[in-house]
Write an enzyme that holds these catalytic residues in place. Structure first.
Site, PDB file in Angstrom:
ATOM      1  N   PRO A   2      42.583  26.501  46.171  1.00 37.06           N
ATOM      2  CA  PRO A   2      41.243  26.617  45.573  1.00 37.06           C
ATOM      3  C   PRO A   2      41.307  27.397  44.263  1.00 37.06           C
ATOM      4  O   PRO A   2      41.970  28.415  44.179  1.00 37.06           O
ATOM      5  CB  PRO A   2      40.440  27.409  46.616  1.00 37.06           C
ATOM      6  CG  PRO A   2      41.268  27.440  47.846  1.00 37.06           C
ATOM      7  CD  PRO A   2      42.693  27.226  47.428  1.00 37.06           C
ATOM      8  N   GLU A   3      40.631  26.890  43.254  1.00 38.11           N
ATOM      9  CA  GLU A   3      40.545  27.596  41.981  1.00 38.11           C
ATOM     10  C   GLU A   3      39.170  28.259  41.891  1.00 38.11           C
ATOM     11  O   GLU A   3      38.345  28.127  42.797  1.00 38.11           O
ATOM     12  CB  GLU A   3      40.770  26.612  40.836  1.00 38.11           C
ATOM     13  CG  GLU A   3      42.206  26.070  40.836  1.00 38.11           C
ATOM     14  CD  GLU A   3      42.836  26.069  39.445  1.00 38.11           C
ATOM     15  OE1 GLU A   3      42.463  26.931  38.627  1.00 38.11           O
ATOM     16  OE2 GLU A   3      43.686  25.218  39.202  1.00 38.11           O
TER      17      GLU A   3
END
Ligand code: ZN
Length: 281
Positions: A2-3
């Site tokens: 996840p960014e």
């Protein structure tokens, strides 16, 4: 992994379901994830009221009325979701941590690869905690501006793409969004970080914000739709201009049949960078 936009969307999805709730119980199904869970986490959390949720870099911060903050990192594969009736919920394999809330719902931290992290930190010690000390400005906050970015990049000979990935320069801009923001700003990712001019610094700040905000907007809608069905978080439907598009015509300058206007893939600092060698200068 996840960014920042995914983490922001998860936080935005969780906040209305968690804020104002009192924690009535905590189930730990293992000792920890990447690191052990804080000692006596369950005893400590029980009875605490959740005041608010926020985000710093790729961490979700759960602010408690006890002047403590539960800090969550999703690692590689972590998912956090709320089940409205936690007692009727059948545990799945990688549900490692369950927080029971006062309205009968429960927050589930599921993490197949167990790279997630849970910290319990005093609110006034957050900025001095090793995970947060020295972190650069939040890209979506007012503290991030052209002059601030240029000051951070001053004299740096490393490539601008690599510099953007440095958490001390700006917090939470990951590999995908660094490529996308440089493309939108028409800046060559191979250029020395210290060579950016005033106008380019200001433009890059603008494009970093816009690529992140676009992704958050798309993730937000994914999150809402998906939660209707089973409460878990959906995968992002990304629409990237250059990321993963090597060999394809450049979306900006390929019109008119320029043969060289093809997105290239190179490796910088061990990570893939995608760019157009014709229109990124
Ligand atoms: Zn181009």
């Amino acid at each position: 992994m996840p960014e920042l936009p995914e983490v922001e969307s998860v936080k935005n999805g969780l906040a209305p379901l968690m804020e104002g709730m009192v924690i009535v119980g905590v189930d730990l199904h293992r000792e920890g994830l990447r690191i052990p869970f804080p000692s006596k986490l369950a005893q400590f959390l029980k009875g605490c009221r959740i005041e608010s949720l926020s985000r710093r870099a790729k961490y979700i911060l759960v602010h408690l009325d006890s002047r403590k903050i539960v800090v969550l990192h999703l690692g590689m594969s972590g998912r956090i979701f709320v089940k409205p009736d936690i007692r009727s919920y059948a545990l799945s394999k990688h549900d490692h941590l369950i927080v029971h809330l006062s309205n009968g719902s429960g927050v589930v931290f599921n993490d197949a690869r167990r790279f997630g992290i849970v910290y319990l930190i005093d609110s006034d010690a957050l900025e001095s905690h090793p995970a947060f000390k020295g972190l650069g400005p939040e890209p979506l906050s007012k503290s991030f501006s052209g002059p601030v970015l240029l000051k951070k990049l001053e004299g740096k000979k490393i490539a601008i793409k690599v510099a953007l990935m440095d958490q001390r320069v700006v917090a939470g801009v990951g590999n995908i969004y660094a490529s996308e923001a440089l493309f939108e700003a028409a800046i060559d990712p191979r250029r020395a970080a210290g060579s950016l001019r005033e106008k380019e610094g200001a433009l890059l700040v603008k494009t970093i914000r816009s690529v992140l905000n676009k992704a958050i907007a798309s993730g937000g809608s994914t999150l809402r739709d998906y939660r209707k069905s089973d409460g878990t978080l959906g995968e992002f439907q990304h629409k990237f201009l250059v990321y993963g598009k090597d060999g394809r015509p450049c979306p900006r300058c390929a019109k008119g049949g320029k043969a060289k206007s093809v997105i290239q893939k190179i490796v910088q600092g061990g990570r893939a960078t995608f760019f157009c060698p014709v229109c990124q200068k």
